[in-house]
Enzyme design. Structure first.
Site, PDB file in Angstrom:
ATOM      1  N   ASP A 304       0.785  -1.188   0.056  1.00 27.43           N
ATOM      2  CA  ASP A 304       0.096  -0.028   0.022  1.00 27.43           C
ATOM      3  C   ASP A 304       1.091   1.346  -0.062  1.00 27.43           C
ATOM      4  O   ASP A 304       2.064   1.306   0.747  1.00 27.43           O
ATOM      5  CB  ASP A 304      -0.653  -0.126   1.188  1.00 27.43           C
ATOM      6  CG  ASP A 304      -1.840   1.271   1.339  1.00 27.43           C
ATOM      7  OD1 ASP A 304      -2.979   0.964   0.555  1.00 27.43           O
ATOM      8  OD2 ASP A 304      -1.351   2.156   1.815  1.00 27.43           O
ATOM      9  N   ASN A 312      -2.610  12.966  -3.378  1.00 27.13           N
ATOM     10  CA  ASN A 312      -3.951  13.343  -4.254  1.00 27.13           C
ATOM     11  C   ASN A 312      -4.360  14.654  -3.858  1.00 27.13           C
ATOM     12  O   ASN A 312      -4.541  15.414  -4.747  1.00 27.13           O
ATOM     13  CB  ASN A 312      -4.992  12.284  -4.042  1.00 27.13           C
ATOM     14  CG  ASN A 312      -4.855  11.371  -5.152  1.00 27.13           C
ATOM     15  OD1 ASN A 312      -4.387  11.309  -6.341  1.00 27.13           O
ATOM     16  ND2 ASN A 312      -5.680  10.158  -5.039  1.00 27.13           N
ATOM     17  N   ASP A 321      -2.078   9.524 -10.092  1.00 28.89           N
ATOM     18  CA  ASP A 321      -1.984   8.253 -11.011  1.00 28.89           C
ATOM     19  C   ASP A 321      -0.280   8.021 -11.586  1.00 28.89           C
ATOM     20  O   ASP A 321      -0.316   7.076 -12.036  1.00 28.89           O
ATOM     21  CB  ASP A 321      -2.846   8.807 -12.372  1.00 28.89           C
ATOM     22  CG  ASP A 321      -4.364   8.714 -11.959  1.00 28.89           C
ATOM     23  OD1 ASP A 321      -5.099   9.017 -12.903  1.00 28.89           O
ATOM     24  OD2 ASP A 321      -4.720   7.977 -11.004  1.00 28.89           O
ATOM     25  N   GLU A 347      -4.710   2.316  -4.313  1.00 26.04           N
ATOM     26  CA  GLU A 347      -3.086   2.507  -4.077  1.00 26.04           C
ATOM     27  C   GLU A 347      -2.748   1.240  -3.523  1.00 26.04           C
ATOM     28  O   GLU A 347      -1.400   1.148  -3.178  1.00 26.04           O
ATOM     29  CB  GLU A 347      -2.890   3.715  -3.251  1.00 26.04           C
ATOM     30  CG  GLU A 347      -3.243   3.724  -1.773  1.00 26.04           C
ATOM     31  CD  GLU A 347      -4.613   4.275  -1.285  1.00 26.04           C
ATOM     32  OE1 GLU A 347      -4.978   4.565  -0.209  1.00 26.04           O
ATOM     33  OE2 GLU A 347      -5.416   4.301  -2.382  1.00 26.04           O
TER      34      GLU A 347
END
Length: 423
Positions: A304, A312, A321, A347
């Site tokens: 993760d 973000n 991304d 993620e």
């Protein structure tokens, strides 16, 4: 508690009663074992000997623990001892081992036969080999899903040539929905391109129990011809008789390759090109099945991206991304060709590592962690991964192994992030 029973059956002499009871035991399909109060084997019926591979002479005087091995669940054996000490009765299942070392899954009950003072004099165990039943129950649906998802057309017929099953690949290639062809014969695909000699050769192979392989021109539901590479394999039952035929057809036309591209896209994540979650779930099911059948564990790692929400929120989803794509690239570079990388969601990533022990899997996980941590992203800076790693166990289900690796991932997060936790 069970007392030593009278051997007299109504209307039958004691000798005849004893003879009938012994015959019933000898002819029973269930395995029957009798031990004394010290658990020494006194008697094993023919079904028990057939299942285990031991002769009566080899079993007499032995303790049933000779049937135990690496896959025998120690907690079940402990429960057996406790139940016999407390209630006197036991019911359970675990793996035993035949004389030749092959494991089998057994379900059995043990009941005591008490003497006049109320103490156990004998123990009677009735056992059943449920290996095949368990395999059918646990893998039947998985095999159907795997076959149905195959790119090639697969259909199964009876020995008389009546279609019983067809997969989605069959529909893609021939245009016929499975429901349309079940109950029909494969001649529905006949194109007229092959002469009698061709079919004579085909049936000559099949009736001899030999697979038949050839380039076959079939006819599509809409009338056009389809050139297929086809393999037909006879399947025999326990008596050695042909019971079914399995046919696999591969359409080599450009049209089918376009269909396959669409199927490929459906199983891969659009952003990273890794397997998507649905495809990953199928791969995990298959990995567990192979591990249990081959007694060869595999490993799974779950990774993760640390503090991804902050990336973000601060730099926008496009930069997020970019980070996800970079992680996918690191995974593909650091894992082996036989490993499967999956974008599990957001993620979060999973990697399945077949034929890999925990030590080697931990080394791979560390190489992934280091490779990402060594990169510096414009504006963002360093991005790290927290990773959990675990090895499959005999009793694992998809849920249990995912829960375990997820907990190890959480331990990495709680321990400071940017680390690998393996167990």
């Amino acid at each position: 508690m069970t007392k030593v029973p009278s051997m007299n059956l109504p209307g039958i002499s004691a000798d005849d009663s004893l003879m009938l009871l012994r015959a019933a035991t000898e002819l029973s399909f269930s395995s029957i074992l009798v031990t004394d109060a010290q658990h020494r084997i006194l008697y094993a019926n023919p079904a028990f000997c057939a299942t285990t591979g031991y002769s009566p002479d080899e079993l007499e005087g032995q303790n049933p623990r000779i049937l135990q091995g690496p896959l025998t669940d120690k907690s079940v054996i402990e429960k057996l001892r406790n139940d016999l000490d407390t209630t006197g009765h036991f019911t359970g299942s675990t793996f035993n081992y035949r004389k030749d070392g092959r494991p089998y899954l057994v379900e059995w009950t043990i009941s005591p036969v008490m003497d006049e003072s109320g103490k156990p004099r004998f123990y009677i165990s009735v056992q059943k080999d449920i290996t095949q039943l368990q395999a059918e129950q646990s893998t039947g649906n998985l095999f159907i899903k795997a076959i149905d998802a195959a790119y090639d057309g697969i259909f199964i017929t009876t020995a008389d040539g009546v279609i019983e099953f067809a997969n989605q690949g069959f529909e893609i290639i021939t245009g016929y929905r499975p429901a349309e062809v079940v109950g029909l014969k494969p001649s529905v695909l006949k194109s007229g391109e092959h002469d009698d000699a061709f079919y004579k050769d085909l049936w000559g192979h099949l009736t001899s129990g030999v697979p038949f392989r050839a380039m076959v021109v079939n006819r599509h539901k809409h009338g056009h011809k389809i050139h297929c590479q086809q393999t037909i394999t006879p399947v025999k039952n326990a008596l050695g008789e042909i019971s079914h035929y399995i046919s696999i057809i591969k359409d080599l036309s450009d049209r089918v390759f376009e269909e396959l591209k669409l199927r490929e896209q459906a199983s891969h994540d659009g952003l990273t090109g890794l397997l998507n979650r649905r495809a990953g779930e199928i791969e995990l099911d298959l990995s567990l099945l192979k591990a249990q059948e081959n007694s060869s564990p595999f490993c799974i790692l779950m990774a993760d991206i640390d503090d991804f929400k902050a990336v973000n929120d601060t730099f926008g989803h496009n930069r997020g991304d970019d980070v996800i794509e970079c992680v996918a690239g690191v995974l593909e570079k650091e894992i082996r060709k036989t490993d499967k990388a999956v974008r599990w969601g957001g993620e979060e990533f999973i990697v399945l590592l077949p034929f890999c022990g925990l030590e080697k899997a931990t080394v791979i996980a560390e190489s992934i962690r280091i490779a990402l941590a060594s990169q510096v992203f414009d504006e963002i800076g360093q991005v790290t991964l927290s990773i959990g790693v675990t090895e499959s166990r005999n009793e694992d289900t998809p849920t249990s192994i995912l829960d375990r690796v997820d907990q190890l991932l959480y331990d990495s997060k709680r321990g400071g992030k940017n680390r690998v936790t393996a167990a």
